[in-house]
Design a protein around this motif. Structure first.
Motif, short mmCIF file in Angstrom:
data_model
loop_
_atom_site.label_atom_id
_atom_site.label_comp_id
_atom_site.label_asym_id
_atom_site.label_seq_id
_atom_site.Cartn_x
_atom_site.Cartn_y
_atom_site.Cartn_z
N ALA A 84 -1.14 -12.16 5.47
CA ALA A 84 -1.15 -13.53 4.90
C ALA A 84 0.28 -14.06 4.77
CB ALA A 84 -1.85 -13.52 3.55
N LYS A 85 1.19 -13.19 4.32
CA LYS A 85 2.58 -13.63 4.20
C LYS A 85 3.18 -13.97 5.56
CE LYS A 85 3.66 -11.07 -0.05
NZ LYS A 85 4.47 -9.99 -0.64
N ALA A 86 2.86 -13.16 6.58
CA ALA A 86 3.37 -13.43 7.92
C ALA A 86 2.84 -14.75 8.46
CB ALA A 86 3.00 -12.28 8.86
N ALA A 87 1.54 -15.03 8.23
CA ALA A 87 0.97 -16.30 8.69
C ALA A 87 1.62 -17.48 7.99
CB ALA A 87 -0.54 -16.30 8.45
N GLU A 88 1.88 -17.33 6.67
CA GLU A 88 2.54 -18.39 5.92
C GLU A 88 3.97 -18.62 6.43
OE1 GLU A 88 3.11 -21.37 3.03
OE2 GLU A 88 1.32 -20.42 3.89
N LEU A 89 4.66 -17.54 6.75
CA LEU A 89 6.02 -17.67 7.28
C LEU A 89 6.01 -18.38 8.64
CD1 LEU A 89 7.61 -14.22 6.36
CD2 LEU A 89 8.17 -16.45 5.40
N ARG A 90 5.03 -18.02 9.49
CA ARG A 90 4.93 -18.70 10.79
C ARG A 90 4.66 -20.19 10.62
NH1 ARG A 90 2.16 -13.94 12.28
NH2 ARG A 90 0.15 -14.98 11.91
N ARG A 91 3.77 -20.52 9.66
CA ARG A 91 3.47 -21.93 9.44
C ARG A 91 4.72 -22.68 8.98
NH1 ARG A 91 2.39 -25.29 5.45
NH2 ARG A 91 2.69 -23.66 3.87
N ASN A 116 -3.67 0.69 0.80
CA ASN A 116 -2.99 0.34 2.05
C ASN A 116 -3.65 -0.84 2.74
OD1 ASN A 116 -1.15 2.39 1.69
ND2 ASN A 116 -2.35 3.90 2.86
N ALA A 117 -4.98 -0.92 2.74
CA ALA A 117 -5.68 -2.05 3.36
C ALA A 117 -5.35 -3.35 2.65
CB ALA A 117 -7.19 -1.79 3.33
N ALA A 118 -5.28 -3.31 1.32
CA ALA A 118 -4.93 -4.52 0.57
C ALA A 118 -3.52 -4.96 0.87
CB ALA A 118 -5.10 -4.25 -0.93
N ASP A 119 -2.61 -3.97 0.98
CA ASP A 119 -1.22 -4.31 1.32
C ASP A 119 -1.13 -4.93 2.71
OD1 ASP A 119 -0.41 -3.39 -1.10
OD2 ASP A 119 0.19 -1.40 -0.36
N ASP A 120 -1.90 -4.39 3.67
CA ASP A 120 -1.90 -4.95 5.02
C ASP A 120 -2.39 -6.38 5.02
OD1 ASP A 120 -0.92 -2.58 5.97
OD2 ASP A 120 -2.89 -1.81 6.62
#
Length: 313
Positions: free
Chosen positions: A74-81, A65-69
């Motif tokens: 990281a995906k959310a930060a990339e999407l924001r960028r 679960n920690a790895a998935d989080d």
């Protein structure tokens, strides 16, 4: 002895058509982990394997679960960028379209009047809610031009009055008339104009940095140290001590105008900074916009160079 062949005891409770594997599966498991009665080995060890699997899953669930989080973050930060980059490109496209429409409807460059180099129109390019602020900043810039001219005249009269270092003051003040005029327009007035027009963080930071230097320079000039090209406070006192009234009056006006530049710049610096915060601009956005602009300019230069070299061939 009975004549019925099916009366034997071994057949009384047994169905001859029943699957032997099913018979073994119906036998209850024992309580011994990993052990079973004869004929139950496969079933019991399968159960033991299932227990081990569930234990393994339980112990490894938290790290998974920690790895998935972390991956999701990281995906959310990339999407924001990417969203910020797309928004910046959209603003650039809109600005280009607005420029094309402006040229079509209003004409081309109109500033400065004596030799038009750029187009600048506060009513046409600045949102109505911010036109008053940009107009005041523009008037401060115009007042700077008047301050530089008056400062030069005061320094010239200081030279004629025989004030020590008057020649150095006049020479430096004359240089300010050209360098400060161009630098102030390019480094802080035009950036704040573009900031309100395009709402880009990059332009706000240009304004904050270089207008901050301008405010410090204005207070420095107001003090009037000798040989600095300033007809400020210290030089003003020397002029009045020498009984040069007219030159002293010009120094008074020059000193007052430099203080106006300093305090007026501070007031609108704070006002622009408040607007910057309200719009949610960030330093990361400014860095991304600077990088994007540099890459785009490099691509344009490369395309132009390729076109020029291919034309020679």
């Amino acid at each position: 002895m009975s004549g019925n062949p099916f009366e034997h005891a071994e057949y009384n409770n047994t169905n001859p058509f029943e699957d032997s594997n099913q018979i073994q599966a119906d036998v209850p498991l024992t309580d011994h982990a990993g052990k079973a009665e004869v004929g139950q080995d496969y079933t019991s060890y399968t159960q033991y394997g299932d227990n081990q699997s569930s234990v393994y899953q339980t112990t490894t669930a938290a790290p998974s679960n920690a790895a998935d989080d972390a991956k999701n973050a990281a995906k959310a930060a990339e999407l924001r960028r990417r969203e910020e980059e797309l928004a910046a490109r959209e603003r650039e496209i809109q600005a280009a379209q607005a420029e094309a429409e402006r040229v079509r409807t209003q004409g081309k460059n109109n500033f400065p009047k004596f030799y038009p180099l750029i187009y600048m129109s506060i009513p046409a390019e600045i949102p109505k809610a911010h036109q008053a602020t940009v107009k005041f900043i523009y008037h401060i810039w115009l007042a700077l031009l008047g301050t530089l001219a008056l400062n030069f005249l005061a320094c010239m009269l200081m030279l004629f009055a025989g004030i020590p270092n008057g020649a150095a003051d006049m020479g430096v003040s004359l240089g300010y008339c050209f360098t400060i005029t161009a630098a102030s327009f390019l480094l802080w007035y035009r950036p704040v104009y573009n900031a309100f027009m395009k709402e880009m963080s990059m332009y706000y930071y240009f304004y904050f940095i270089f207008n901050g230097f301008h405010i410090l320079f204005a207070f420095y000039m107001a003090l009037g140290f000798p040989s600095t090209g300033s007809a400020g406070l210290i030089n003003m006192i020397q002029v009045f001590n020498g009984k040069h009234i007219f030159a002293g009056i010009l120094c008074v006006f020059s000193t007052a105008l430099w203080f106006v530049q300093g305090f007026g710049g501070l007031f609108f610096y704070r006002k622009v900074h408040q607007h910057y915060n309200q719009q949610g601009h960030t330093f990361d956005q400014a860095k991304a916009q600077v990088t994007s602009s540099a890459v785009r300019n490099e691509a344009v230069r490369s395309a132009a160079w390729s076109a020029a070299t291919s034309g020679r061939v």
